[in-house]
Design a protein around this motif. Structure first.
Motif, PDB file in Angstrom:
ATOM      1  N   ILE A   4       0.908  -0.855   0.369  1.00  9.59           N
ATOM      2  CA  ILE A   4       0.236  -0.074  -0.097  1.00  9.59           C
ATOM      3  C   ILE A   4       0.805   1.430  -0.054  1.00  9.59           C
ATOM      4  N   ARG A   7       3.157   4.040  -3.048  1.00  9.68           N
ATOM      5  CA  ARG A   7       2.405   5.819  -3.493  1.00  9.68           C
ATOM      6  C   ARG A   7       3.358   6.515  -2.490  1.00  9.68           C
TER       7      ARG A   7
ATOM      8  N   GLU B  32     -10.556  -6.203   1.384  1.00 11.62           N
ATOM      9  CA  GLU B  32      -9.130  -6.673   0.901  1.00 11.62           C
ATOM     10  C   GLU B  32      -8.863  -7.789   0.110  1.00 11.62           C
ATOM     11  N   VAL B  37      -7.302  -2.013   0.570  1.00  9.81           N
ATOM     12  CA  VAL B  37      -7.322  -2.040   2.160  1.00  9.81           C
ATOM     13  C   VAL B  37      -8.866  -0.862   2.710  1.00  9.81           C
ATOM     14  N   ILE B  39      -8.821   1.403   6.630  1.00  6.14           N
ATOM     15  CA  ILE B  39      -8.156   1.679   8.159  1.00  6.14           C
ATOM     16  C   ILE B  39      -9.482   2.081   8.263  1.00  6.14           C
ATOM     17  N   ASP B  90      -4.892   6.835  -2.455  1.00  8.11           N
ATOM     18  CA  ASP B  90      -3.751   6.141  -1.328  1.00  8.11           C
ATOM     19  C   ASP B  90      -5.101   5.961  -0.243  1.00  8.11           C
ATOM     20  N   ILE B  92      -4.150   4.016   2.417  1.00  9.94           N
ATOM     21  CA  ILE B  92      -4.168   4.375   4.141  1.00  9.94           C
ATOM     22  C   ILE B  92      -4.586   5.677   3.723  1.00  9.94           C
ATOM     23  N   ILE B 241      -6.621  -9.174  10.567  1.00 12.06           N
ATOM     24  CA  ILE B 241      -5.129  -9.740   9.934  1.00 12.06           C
ATOM     25  C   ILE B 241      -4.812 -11.144  10.542  1.00 12.06           C
ATOM     26  N   ALA B 302       1.820 -13.837   8.937  1.00 13.99           N
ATOM     27  CA  ALA B 302       0.307 -13.543   8.078  1.00 13.99           C
ATOM     28  C   ALA B 302       0.293 -12.963   6.495  1.00 13.99           C
ATOM     29  N   ALA B 304      -1.261 -11.165   2.825  1.00 11.67           N
ATOM     30  CA  ALA B 304      -2.098 -10.231   1.998  1.00 11.67           C
ATOM     31  C   ALA B 304      -2.428 -10.947   0.944  1.00 11.67           C
ATOM     32  N   ALA B 306      -2.009 -10.194  -2.108  1.00  4.81           N
ATOM     33  CA  ALA B 306      -1.671 -10.188  -2.951  1.00  4.81           C
ATOM     34  C   ALA B 306      -0.870  -8.963  -4.042  1.00  4.81           C
ATOM     35  N   ASP B 308      -3.589  -7.519  -2.155  1.00  5.70           N
ATOM     36  CA  ASP B 308      -4.225  -5.998  -1.360  1.00  5.70           C
ATOM     37  C   ASP B 308      -3.055  -4.897  -1.268  1.00  5.70           C
ATOM     38  N   GLY B 309      -4.149  -3.587  -1.724  1.00  2.00           N
ATOM     39  CA  GLY B 309      -3.847  -2.085  -0.992  1.00  2.00           C
ATOM     40  C   GLY B 309      -2.993  -1.506  -2.555  1.00  2.00           C
ATOM     41  N   VAL B 310      -2.909  -2.567  -3.888  1.00  7.65           N
ATOM     42  CA  VAL B 310      -2.128  -1.785  -5.004  1.00  7.65           C
ATOM     43  C   VAL B 310      -3.703  -0.757  -5.420  1.00  7.65           C
TER      44      VAL B 310
END
Lengths: 374, 316
Positions: A4, A7, B32, B37, B39, B90, B92, B241, B302, B304, B306, B308-310
């Motif tokens: 994540i 970037r 996810e 992701v 949060i 992004d 996050i 997680i 753990a 995630a 593959a 995830d978050g991209v």
């Protein structure tokens, strides 16, 4: 979850050099405009709200400017400390939510060494240095525990930092402050005893509460920059950030002790957060209160993100958030709750997340005119 | 109280504690698994806890509250999807934005609507004895007795876990969700609408987290307090997680954490002799220490999904 942060770390090669500055500025502008709409919808007066908010934020000259300015810098040093804590970990590819806990660990340790007998008689400068070393060591260890669990046991730092935050909170508020560190009942003080005069941060602007905390945090910002960009360990940490992001084995192959660097990074991150906790105890509250108004840790994440995880950006973002919080009390005069600035703060972060849209709009609005004229 | 009813009531208390965390964790799992992701679970819980109470306050029934909570879940989920899927922002940063905004907006609305700071007036809720699901025939059976008097939200959390497991691993939709989370480019090549799947997963996840918030304000309590969700969303993130991004894993993690909470309470009550001297703080910190302990002992690294978050951008 590691990927994540890609970037956040990889610096975008800018087509226009001014874009790095323009994007946060335009995001702030958009956030303020959205704030106007929000106030308008809820039937309050946005112009009056903003006048009050910025008039007493400390950013602009006006009545009682000196006091507002002092308060702004006071509160921004706390936000900058937790912002640095998040960013240092983020540079190494670690997503630390632990600043909240490290902040209060630093605070309670600063309070203890501030009032405890053998230290309370020392000369001021020596006393302060001891207090800061102890607080930063404790905060650093609190961070390093999460680093150790990550490096040696493979436990995700998101889990451990969240758990450590709660462990710190309960052990401090429901054990230390009400037990071994409780002030003598006869003194009528709740919380810990007050720190001795030698541990109070020296004031630097007469007539205000402003103390040397801002100078210390400015030095910490410089140190962080120097550490990340001018030292070998800093280079290795940044390389690790990229490794985790791009799945390369390069740093490991070139002999970087990754486990050790993770623990070190989390130690430094924790130490940075504990600075803020020390500031609030040594410069504002002068004791650890029975219930601590927290939240600096989580706001630190926002500060780091607005500042693009760069030390200088965090300094500026911290001042902005400090200013908004300073002006918050005044907006109540416009019948707006004093949490209004966190809406603005959230909106700024939202527009930072929407930077593709912001860039698109900037380019659409600005760039064609340029090419026409030039 | 005899031992059996203590057992049953402790178990049902565990499920009460676990439900909000489990909802949040399930929200994280579906989102996810599609590579986004989230949060913002904490913030979404907070929004929904408030809107649920608001709806119940206005209408006089928790069911309308539930509906309002779902709607706000969809709204916030759409915002997160708009930022992260439409504009490849992004994830996050977007999540932090929602969490920070939830603090400001909800306090603002609380003052605006209820003219109070910090709490709402009590509203009709699912935890009242009329609205609980009574299964009297189970009452005196060990273990099963714990299920005799649960709220509908706890039942829904249990059912949702099973349904989600089935959907994720036994249906075409689930396969698509997971393939989008593992390798969006390959999924695109196979003609899967990657952006559509991501929008769907993010919004569903947000709705589940919204249920988590309402399990607090309309399930265990009957009002909104400013301290809500008090970190439950982040604990849910940890449970996700811990449970390795699977529904049953998330359930196990939530139950483990909740049972540590109940054990902590029982210990406090039962403390005698030398244990009496143990300060409250140690009891309160125990569940969190046990969670770390369990992770050291049981679970390995753990992994995630593959991708995830991209942020996904279409090629060409």
């Amino acid at each position: 979850m590691k990927i994540i942060l890609k970037r956040l770390f990889s610096r975008r090669k800018e087509e226009y050099w001014w874009m790095t500055i323009a994007v946060p500025l335009v995001s702030i502008l958009f956030a303020l405009i959205t704030g106007v709409i929000f106030i308008k919808i809820t039937g309050r007066n946005p112009i009056r709200a903003y006048e009050l908010l910025f008039g007493s934020s400390g950013l602009f000259p006006g009545p009682y400017w000196k006091n507002h300015f002092a308060e702004m810098l006071l509160s921004s040093s706390m936000f900058i400390s937790t912002g640095l804590a998040f960013a240092i970990a983020a540079k190494a590819g670690l997503f630390s939510i632990g600043a909240e806990g490290q902040f209060i660990v630093g605070g309670i340790v600063a309070a203890y060494f501030g009032y405890a007998k053998p230290f309370a008689g020392l000369p001021a400068i020596l006393h302060l240095i001891i207090v800061f070393i102890m607080a930063m060591t404790a905060g650093g260890i609190w961070g390093a525990i999460a680093g150790w669990l990550k490096a040696k046991k493979g436990i995700h730092e998101v889990i451990t930092t969240i758990m450590l935050n709660w462990i710190a909170l309960y052990l401090i508020e429901d054990w230390l402050v009400t037990g071994p560190m409780k002030a003598n009942v006869a003194t009528g003080v709740s919380g810990t005893p007050y720190i001795s005069a030698t541990a109070k941060l020296p004031k630097i602007l007469p007539g205000t509460r402003l103390n040397i905390s801002f100078i210390i945090i400015a030095a910490a910002v410089f140190f962080t920059w120097y550490f990340l960009y001018r030292t070998t360990i800093g280079f290795e940490i940044r390389a690790m950030g990229h490794t985790l992001v791009f799945g390369m084995e390069a740093p490991k192959a070139s002999g970087v002790n990754i486990d050790r660097r993770i623990i070190q990074t989390m130690f430094i991150s924790g130490a940075a957060a504990s600075l803020g906790g020390s500031f609030i105890i040594l410069g504002i509250l002068f004791q650890y209160p029975p219930v601590f108004e927290g939240g600096y840790g989580f706001d630190g994440i926002a500060v780091a993100l607005i500042g693009q995880n760069e030390p200088i950006g965090i300094l500026l973002a911290g001042i902005l958030i400090g200013a908004l919080r300073t002006g918050a009390t005044a907006v109540q005069l416009a019948h707006i709750p004093k949490t209004f600035p966190s809406i603005i703060e959230g909106l700024i972060v939202a527009f930072i997340a929407l930077q593709e849209l912001v860039r698109y709009l900037i380019i659409k609005l600005v760039v064609p005119k340029r090419s026409e004229s030039g | 109280m005899n031992n059996m009813s203590l057992l049953n009531s402790s178990l049902s208390q565990t499920m009460d504690y676990a439900a909000p965390i489990l909802f949040a964790a399930l929200g994280g799992v579906i989102s996810e698994n599609a590579g986004v992701v989230n949060i913002a679970l904490e913030g979404i819980m907070r929004f929904a806890a408030f809107f649920g109470v608001w709806g119940a306050f206005v209408s006089g029934t928790p069911w309308i509250g539930l509906l309002w909570g779902i709607v706000i879940g969809i709204v916030i989920g759409s915002l997160h999807a708009y930022i992260t899927v439409k504009w490849a922002g992004d994830q996050i940063v977007s999540g932090v934005a929602i969490n920070v905004m939830s603090m400001g907006i909800i306090t603002y609305l609380l003052e605006l609507i209820f003219k109070t700071t910090g709490y709402s007036p009590p509203v009709p809720y699912f935890g009242s004895s009329v609205n609980r699901i009574h299964l009297v025939f189970l009452k005196d059976i060990p273990f099963l007795g714990a299920f005799s008097n649960l709220t509908i939200l706890v039942w829904f959390a249990i059912i949702l876990t099973v349904v989600m497991h089935f959907v994720l691993y036994r249906t075409v939709l689930g396969l698509r969700i997971r393939s989008v989370g593992e390798n969006p480019h390959a999924a695109e090549t196979l003609g899967i609408n990657v952006a559509g799947i991501k929008w769907f997963a993010v919004i569903m996840g947000s709705i589940f987290a919204a249920f988590g918030g309402m399990a607090l304000s309309l399930g265990t309590l009957s009002s909104f307090t400013n301290a809500m969700a008090n970190g439950k969303g982040f604990i849910g993130l940890a449970a996700m997680i811990f449970g390795k991004w699977t529904p049953f894993g998330a359930m196990a993690a939530s139950l483990l954490f909740a049972s540590a909470q109940v054990i902590q309470l029982l210990l406090q009550v039962a403390a005698s002799g030398f244990a009496k001297g143990i300060p409250l703080g140690f009891y309160l910190a125990l569940p969190y220490i046990l969670t770390i302990g369990a992770l050291i002992g049981v679970v390995g690294r753990a992994v995630a999904p593959a991708a995830d978050g991209v942020p996904y951008k279409k090629e060409s």
